[in-house]
Scaffold this motif. Structure first.
Motif: not given
Length: 268
Positions: A185-188, A238-240, A210-212, A140-151
């Motif tokens: 959260s954000f992955l390369a 922890r950030f997520t 945001v975050g690492r 999934g994604s943290m974007a499934g738990w909270m809003p993210v602009l542009g997504r």
């Protein structure tokens, strides 16, 4: 489920990014792999790299998972080969575009890849997973738990994915099928570099984060560790976890911080 050596895992989106990192990590842990990706050339190359070590433990199928008949054939072929212990729904796409500007065809495409395809594949594989007492792992994604602009489309698809599989978890619990929901959260990974714009063409602006930004290999190890522990949900850092709590406890503050951090999306 009991995790044994040579557990058979089907991994979608396996030719690059997190899917390839998961394939390598699972192979190193002794599992058998069924690799699936729509990029036939890249998939054949990646599969050959693992098969050079042990050809008995790797097979691959080139497939666009939004192709219903092709998906059905894949399930038939997997069933013909024998058991399936783990299904990892990893394949996905995203977009970077404001909701009001995004064409409906883009939203439909994101929903088809990120929600409909993993749901349909899982439902088709349920008899196999029931026989093996297996597990479904959803990226999934943290974007499934909270809003993210542009997504907006991506957030919607990942939220729908989470809700569907939380319901399914309760419905199949007595059948011995496990469900692990993973919320990075954000992955390369290439998913962001291949993001769609408002019209379905490549996004024109760089992503905000945001975050690492973690590596795919870092994430893959944590996914497999969580599976082996029998976890039901994984917030890998922890950030997520803290961001998901902030959205629930102080949504207005979350929105202010998000608008500040993702201001480039508002101007795109």
């Amino acid at each position: 489920m009991t995790v044994n050596a040579e557990t058979t895992m089907l991994i979608t989106g396996a030719a690059s990014g997190l899917g390839w990192a998961l394939a390598q990590a699972a192979f190193q842990r002794g599992h058998r792999l069924i690799l699936v990706d729509r990029d036939a050339a890249a998939l054949a190359d990646k599969s050959a790299q693992l098969a050079a070590v042990d050809p008995r433990r790797v097979t691959h199928y080139a497939l666009d998972l939004t192709d219903g008949p092709g998906r059905d054939r894949l399930i038939e072929q997997v069933a013909a080969r024998g058991r399936l212990d783990v299904l990892i729904n990893n394949a996905g796409i995203t977009h970077r575009s404001l909701a009001a500007r995004t064409e409906l065809k883009v939203l439909r495409q994101v929903m088809a890849v990120d929600w409909e395809a993993p749901v349909a594949l899982t439902l088709g594989c349920l008899p196999l997973l029931r026989d093996s007492g297996g597990c479904v792992i959803n990226i999934g994604s943290m974007a499934g738990w909270m809003p993210v602009l542009g997504r907006a489309g991506y957030c919607s698809a990942k939220a729908a994915l989470a809700q569907f599989f939380e319901v399914l978890r309760g419905e199949v619990a007595d059948q011995g099928i496990g469900v692990l929901m993973v919320y990075p959260s954000f992955l390369a990974t290439p998913i962001e570099s291949n993001a769609l714009g408002f019209d379905g063409k490549p996004a024109a602006h760089a992503r905000s984060s945001v975050g690492r930004v973690r590596s795919a290999e870092w994430m893959a190890g944590r996914v497999l560790d969580a599976f082996e522990r029998g976890d039901k949900r994984l917030f890998p850092d922890r950030f997520t976890l803290m961001a998901s709590l902030l959205w629930r406890l102080a949504p207005d503050l979350y929105h202010r911080l998000m608008r500040r951090r993702f201001a480039v999306e508002l101007n795109s």
